[in-house]
Design a protein around this motif. Structure first.
Motif, short mmCIF file in Angstrom:
data_model
loop_
_atom_site.label_atom_id
_atom_site.label_comp_id
_atom_site.label_asym_id
_atom_site.label_seq_id
_atom_site.Cartn_x
_atom_site.Cartn_y
_atom_site.Cartn_z
N ALA A 36 -19.07 -6.60 4.49
CA ALA A 36 -20.46 -6.73 4.78
C ALA A 36 -20.58 -7.14 6.44
N SER A 37 -20.43 -8.87 6.33
CA SER A 37 -21.00 -9.57 7.51
C SER A 37 -19.57 -9.98 8.41
N ARG A 38 -18.52 -9.06 7.77
CA ARG A 38 -17.17 -9.37 9.09
C ARG A 38 -16.97 -8.69 10.23
N PRO A 39 -16.94 -8.79 11.22
CA PRO A 39 -16.89 -7.84 12.63
C PRO A 39 -16.18 -6.71 11.57
N ARG A 44 -8.39 -5.87 9.02
CA ARG A 44 -7.42 -5.13 9.32
C ARG A 44 -7.15 -4.02 8.84
N GLY A 45 -7.70 -2.69 9.57
CA GLY A 45 -8.00 -1.03 9.16
C GLY A 45 -9.82 -1.20 9.45
N PRO A 46 -9.62 0.40 8.61
CA PRO A 46 -11.17 0.80 8.49
C PRO A 46 -12.27 -0.22 7.61
N LYS A 47 -13.30 -0.31 7.89
CA LYS A 47 -13.64 -1.17 7.54
C LYS A 47 -14.44 0.10 5.23
N PHE A 65 -8.83 -9.02 0.15
CA PHE A 65 -8.51 -10.50 0.34
C PHE A 65 -7.49 -11.11 1.01
N ALA A 66 -6.17 -10.27 0.51
CA ALA A 66 -5.26 -10.94 0.44
C ALA A 66 -4.35 -10.51 1.90
N LEU A 67 -4.88 -8.68 2.38
CA LEU A 67 -4.46 -7.90 2.69
C LEU A 67 -4.72 -7.54 4.36
N GLY A 68 -6.46 -7.67 3.98
CA GLY A 68 -8.12 -6.75 4.55
C GLY A 68 -8.23 -7.63 5.43
N ARG A 69 -8.14 -8.79 5.71
CA ARG A 69 -9.47 -10.32 6.81
C ARG A 69 -7.80 -10.42 7.69
#
Length: 70
Positions: A36-39, A44-47, A65-69
């Motif tokens: 929610a706080s990350r632009p 990586r990919g749709p929020k 945490f491993a792949l999405g940020r």
């Protein structure tokens, strides 16, 4: 394999279930808060897809945490 009721589990089994459940809840809440706080450019990919993926326990929050940020 027959399911046991809560009272049939040993105290150590009950503690393990409580601890694992608490860890899953904390990881999921931390992932949602971070998401929610990350632009959008920091993900990586749709929020929305990551928000749904975090509901897949226990791999969803760990995968975020491993792949999405970025």
């Amino acid at each position: 394999m027959a399911q046991k009721s809560w009272s049939e589990l040993s105290p150590s089994q009950q503690r393990t279930i409580i601890v694992v459940g608490a860890v899953e809840v904390v990881l999921t809440l931390a992932a949602w808060r971070d998401l929610a706080s990350r632009p959008a450019s920091g993900v990586r990919g749709p929020k929305a897809a990551w928000a749904l993926a975090t509901l897949v326990q226990p791999v969803g929050p760990v995968a975020y945490f491993a792949l999405g940020r970025r």
